[in-house]
Design a protein around this motif. Structure first.
Motif, PDB file in Angstrom:
ATOM      1  N   LEU A   6       0.832  -1.188   0.000  1.00  0.00           N
ATOM      2  CA  LEU A   6       0.000   0.000   0.000  1.00  0.00           C
ATOM      3  C   LEU A   6       0.868   1.240   0.000  1.00  0.00           C
ATOM      4  O   LEU A   6       1.926   1.277   0.619  1.00  0.00           O
ATOM      5  CB  LEU A   6      -0.908   0.024   1.234  1.00  0.00           C
ATOM      6  CG  LEU A   6      -1.965  -1.062   1.304  1.00  0.00           C
ATOM      7  CD1 LEU A   6      -2.715  -0.973   2.614  1.00  0.00           C
ATOM      8  CD2 LEU A   6      -2.919  -0.946   0.144  1.00  0.00           C
ATOM      9  N   ASP A  37       1.595   5.484   0.495  1.00  0.00           N
ATOM     10  CA  ASP A  37       1.367   6.465   1.540  1.00  0.00           C
ATOM     11  C   ASP A  37       0.048   7.172   1.306  1.00  0.00           C
ATOM     12  O   ASP A  37      -0.438   7.263   0.187  1.00  0.00           O
ATOM     13  CB  ASP A  37       2.495   7.509   1.557  1.00  0.00           C
ATOM     14  CG  ASP A  37       3.832   6.885   1.949  1.00  0.00           C
ATOM     15  OD1 ASP A  37       3.816   5.893   2.690  1.00  0.00           O
ATOM     16  OD2 ASP A  37       4.863   7.403   1.507  1.00  0.00           O
ATOM     17  N   THR A  38      -0.525   7.729   2.367  1.00  0.00           N
ATOM     18  CA  THR A  38      -1.748   8.508   2.265  1.00  0.00           C
ATOM     19  C   THR A  38      -1.385   9.978   2.186  1.00  0.00           C
ATOM     20  O   THR A  38      -0.548  10.446   2.951  1.00  0.00           O
ATOM     21  CB  THR A  38      -2.643   8.258   3.500  1.00  0.00           C
ATOM     22  OG1 THR A  38      -2.991   6.887   3.528  1.00  0.00           O
ATOM     23  CG2 THR A  38      -3.896   9.102   3.443  1.00  0.00           C
ATOM     24  N   GLU A  39      -1.979  10.684   1.264  1.00  0.00           N
ATOM     25  CA  GLU A  39      -1.762  12.109   1.108  1.00  0.00           C
ATOM     26  C   GLU A  39      -3.059  12.840   1.404  1.00  0.00           C
ATOM     27  O   GLU A  39      -4.136  12.384   1.026  1.00  0.00           O
ATOM     28  CB  GLU A  39      -1.324  12.442  -0.322  1.00  0.00           C
ATOM     29  CG  GLU A  39       0.005  11.866  -0.712  1.00  0.00           C
ATOM     30  CD  GLU A  39       1.179  12.650  -0.156  1.00  0.00           C
ATOM     31  OE1 GLU A  39       0.997  13.832   0.191  1.00  0.00           O
ATOM     32  OE2 GLU A  39       2.274  12.080  -0.076  1.00  0.00           O
ATOM     33  N   THR A  40      -2.967  13.973   2.071  1.00  0.00           N
ATOM     34  CA  THR A  40      -4.127  14.806   2.346  1.00  0.00           C
ATOM     35  C   THR A  40      -3.967  16.112   1.584  1.00  0.00           C
ATOM     36  O   THR A  40      -2.946  16.783   1.723  1.00  0.00           O
ATOM     37  CB  THR A  40      -4.257  15.097   3.852  1.00  0.00           C
ATOM     38  OG1 THR A  40      -4.375  13.849   4.548  1.00  0.00           O
ATOM     39  CG2 THR A  40      -5.483  15.959   4.143  1.00  0.00           C
ATOM     40  N   THR A 100      -0.776  14.444  -5.982  1.00  0.00           N
ATOM     41  CA  THR A 100      -0.037  13.358  -5.347  1.00  0.00           C
ATOM     42  C   THR A 100       0.403  12.412  -6.446  1.00  0.00           C
ATOM     43  O   THR A 100      -0.299  12.234  -7.436  1.00  0.00           O
ATOM     44  CB  THR A 100      -0.897  12.602  -4.319  1.00  0.00           C
ATOM     45  OG1 THR A 100      -2.004  12.025  -4.986  1.00  0.00           O
ATOM     46  CG2 THR A 100      -1.386  13.520  -3.215  1.00  0.00           C
ATOM     47  N   ASP A 137      -9.187   6.281  -4.193  1.00  0.00           N
ATOM     48  CA  ASP A 137     -10.272   6.424  -3.224  1.00  0.00           C
ATOM     49  C   ASP A 137     -10.208   7.835  -2.671  1.00  0.00           C
ATOM     50  O   ASP A 137      -9.214   8.219  -2.057  1.00  0.00           O
ATOM     51  CB  ASP A 137     -10.113   5.401  -2.098  1.00  0.00           C
ATOM     52  CG  ASP A 137     -11.219   5.499  -1.062  1.00  0.00           C
ATOM     53  OD1 ASP A 137     -12.302   6.026  -1.380  1.00  0.00           O
ATOM     54  OD2 ASP A 137     -11.001   5.055   0.071  1.00  0.00           O
ATOM     55  N   VAL A 138     -11.249   8.610  -2.914  1.00  0.00           N
ATOM     56  CA  VAL A 138     -11.281   9.998  -2.465  1.00  0.00           C
ATOM     57  C   VAL A 138     -12.307  10.125  -1.356  1.00  0.00           C
ATOM     58  O   VAL A 138     -13.463   9.756  -1.522  1.00  0.00           O
ATOM     59  CB  VAL A 138     -11.638  10.945  -3.631  1.00  0.00           C
ATOM     60  CG1 VAL A 138     -11.731  12.374  -3.154  1.00  0.00           C
ATOM     61  CG2 VAL A 138     -10.628  10.794  -4.754  1.00  0.00           C
ATOM     62  N   ASP A 139     -11.873  10.624  -0.216  1.00  0.00           N
ATOM     63  CA  ASP A 139     -12.766  10.880   0.908  1.00  0.00           C
ATOM     64  C   ASP A 139     -12.886  12.385   1.093  1.00  0.00           C
ATOM     65  O   ASP A 139     -11.882  13.080   1.271  1.00  0.00           O
ATOM     66  CB  ASP A 139     -12.216  10.259   2.195  1.00  0.00           C
ATOM     67  CG  ASP A 139     -12.180   8.741   2.127  1.00  0.00           C
ATOM     68  OD1 ASP A 139     -13.163   8.169   1.634  1.00  0.00           O
ATOM     69  OD2 ASP A 139     -11.181   8.156   2.558  1.00  0.00           O
ATOM     70  N   LYS A 158     -15.885   2.005  -6.766  1.00  0.00           N
ATOM     71  CA  LYS A 158     -14.435   1.826  -6.695  1.00  0.00           C
ATOM     72  C   LYS A 158     -13.892   1.741  -8.111  1.00  0.00           C
ATOM     73  O   LYS A 158     -13.626   0.653  -8.608  1.00  0.00           O
ATOM     74  CB  LYS A 158     -14.093   0.584  -5.902  1.00  0.00           C
ATOM     75  CG  LYS A 158     -14.493   0.708  -4.453  1.00  0.00           C
ATOM     76  CD  LYS A 158     -13.940  -0.433  -3.656  1.00  0.00           C
ATOM     77  CE  LYS A 158     -14.379  -0.377  -2.302  1.00  0.00           C
ATOM     78  NZ  LYS A 158     -14.226  -0.100  -1.195  1.00  0.00           N
TER      79      LYS A 158
END
Length: 61
Positions: free
Chosen positions: A2, A4-7, A18, A37-39, A49
């Protein structure tokens, strides 16, 4: 593996990006899929998805 998560902050247009990149280790034919996946804070998400798939001559280990 997986990523990294970017904000990202609201606004900013195309300046806010990103990326995920890796160098090819060899040229074996490989099928790649990506999933985004956009939150959105304060919004209810959907079960959608979307995925993209491609066959490329690049393998990453």
């Amino acid at each position: 593996m997986l990523g990294d998560t970017e904000t990202l902050k609201p606004g900013g247009g195309s300046v806010q990006r990103t990326v995920a990149r890796r160098d090819c280790r060899d040229t074996q034919r490989t099928s790649w899929r990506n999933h985004v996946d956009v939150d959105v804070i304060g919004e209810i998400g959907t079960g959608e998805k979307p995925m993209n798939q491609a066959e490329v001559n690049c393998r990453v280990y």
